[in-house]
Design an enzyme around this catalytic site. Sequence first.
Site, PDB file in Angstrom:
ATOM      1  N   LYS A 105       0.834  -1.208   0.000  1.00 26.41           N
ATOM      2  CA  LYS A 105       0.000   0.000   0.000  1.00 26.41           C
ATOM      3  C   LYS A 105       0.872   1.263   0.000  1.00 26.41           C
ATOM      4  CE  LYS A 105      -0.361  -0.319   5.046  1.00 26.41           C
ATOM      5  NZ  LYS A 105      -1.156  -0.911   6.140  1.00 26.41           N
ATOM      6  N   TYR A 113      14.187  31.419   4.073  1.00 24.98           N
ATOM      7  CA  TYR A 113      12.948  32.141   4.348  1.00 24.98           C
ATOM      8  C   TYR A 113      12.858  32.602   5.801  1.00 24.98           C
ATOM      9  CZ  TYR A 113      10.823  30.827  -0.132  1.00 24.98           C
ATOM     10  OH  TYR A 113      10.527  30.689  -1.454  1.00 24.98           O
TER      11      TYR A 113
HETATM   12  C1  LIG Z   1      -0.359  -1.848   6.901  1.00 26.70           C
HETATM   13  C2  LIG Z   1      -0.903  -3.125   7.413  1.00 26.70           C
HETATM   14  C3  LIG Z   1      -0.055  -4.241   7.636  1.00 26.70           C
HETATM   15  C4  LIG Z   1       1.452  -4.160   7.557  1.00 26.70           C
HETATM   16  O1  LIG Z   1       1.974  -3.712   8.779  1.00 26.70           O
HETATM   17  P1  LIG Z   1       3.555  -3.582   9.009  1.00 26.70           P
HETATM   18  O2  LIG Z   1       3.689  -3.135  10.417  1.00 26.70           O
HETATM   19  O3  LIG Z   1       4.036  -2.568   8.041  1.00 26.70           O
HETATM   20  O4  LIG Z   1       4.131  -4.928   8.752  1.00 26.70           O
HETATM   21  C5  LIG Z   1      -0.641  -5.446   7.975  1.00 26.70           C
HETATM   22  N1  LIG Z   1      -1.984  -5.549   8.122  1.00 26.70           N
HETATM   23  C6  LIG Z   1      -2.817  -4.497   7.963  1.00 26.70           C
HETATM   24  C7  LIG Z   1      -4.285  -4.689   8.178  1.00 26.70           C
HETATM   25  C8  LIG Z   1      -2.307  -3.254   7.617  1.00 26.70           C
HETATM   26  O5  LIG Z   1      -3.137  -2.206   7.479  1.00 26.70           O
END
Ligand SMILES: *Cc1c(COP(=O)(O)O)cnc(C)c1O
Length: 366
Positions: free
Chosen positions: A37, A263
């Site tokens: 993601k 700035y």
């Molecule tokens: C983002 C997410 C993960 C991954 O978590 P990490 O700590 O990055 O391994 C796993 N499960 C769900 C439901 C998530 O939203």
Amino acid sequence: MMNHVSVLEISLAALQHNYNFFKSRLLKSTKILGVVKAFGYGSESVAIAKHLETLGANYLAVAYVKEGLVLRKAGVKLPILVLHPQIAQFDLLIENCLEPNLYNFRSLEAFLNMVSKTKLDNYPIHIKFNTGLNRLGFVVDDISKIISILKATTSVKLASIFSHLAASEDLSEKAFTLNQISQFKAIANTLIKELGYTPMQHILNTSGVVNYSESQFDMVRIGIGLYGFGNEENITKQLELVGVLKSKISQIHNIEAGQTVGYNRAFTSATAIKTATIPIGHADGVSRQQGNGVGYVYINNQKAFIIGNVCMDMLMVNVTDIACAEGDAIFIYRDQAHIEDLAAKQNTIPYELLTAISQRIGRKIV
Ligand SMILES: *Cc1c(COP(=O)(O)O)cnc(C)c1O
């Protein structure tokens, strides 16, 4: 739009190393879901997803439908779980063979409604249970209604049931986490007994794999670990950083005592100093909180601290004692310790720094 001077170099060899590290800690039968993601945690989701596919990952996950669509358009064939699909995009989700997480009766019924308009049978869905994170998920009392809904249709088939840990990286919350896991076990047992078939079960994220590997069930969902962070020093040092952020010095200035830099004239020089201007700014993901001596880049293996306010498109660093010239290559994010240190100084976690790297920054697969 691409800023080709500041480039995130993405190492597929590092990804492979990290994948194998986690795989070696799991039972042979445990499936691996790679979480890609948010552009693969700020890197590049297509290259990461395709490499995970060749490495033998069993599943991928994204947060939203559009993220999954990008992967499908690029030819990714693995099953893709969409963790937070929006009802308005269920049609797109189905067209692209993405698999929804359904977490309440509103999303479940809307999906059944949509899928029943197609001729599809046994469309894979995933049902999430809330065991303490209190973000998304059904609760134990919903099971009998879920079962009766599922038994009344052949349009969908439950591919998995899952839950998500709230504090898997925090061992002072061990009792809470173990309670989440035992709640999940009880939910899974009840549901499977009534359902008549056995969907996959999964609850562990990266830190879950590290700290609660006895609860790997059928699959684990690994995100941050694949990109090089184990949320604890002893694990992170065995991982490799997937995305190294590099840039080049645009200009060097000799600043006289009493002159100001940047700035709002936020920095006034007490003595004669030398600064380097770097083509990356807060629009690229380097927070303004890193300004005024907080954050630093690496030039010639030395820390060059940010001077004055971070601008939208660039920042200035102090190179008074660093041998360097215009055009020299530098590191914005050199290694995990660098990113962890900057994150801590900004009162956040590496996840936020990684995912903040904007789409203007070039991506180079190495
Ligand atoms: C983002 C997410 C993960 C991954 O978590 P990490 O700590 O990055 O391994 C796993 N499960 C769900 C439901 C998530 O939203």
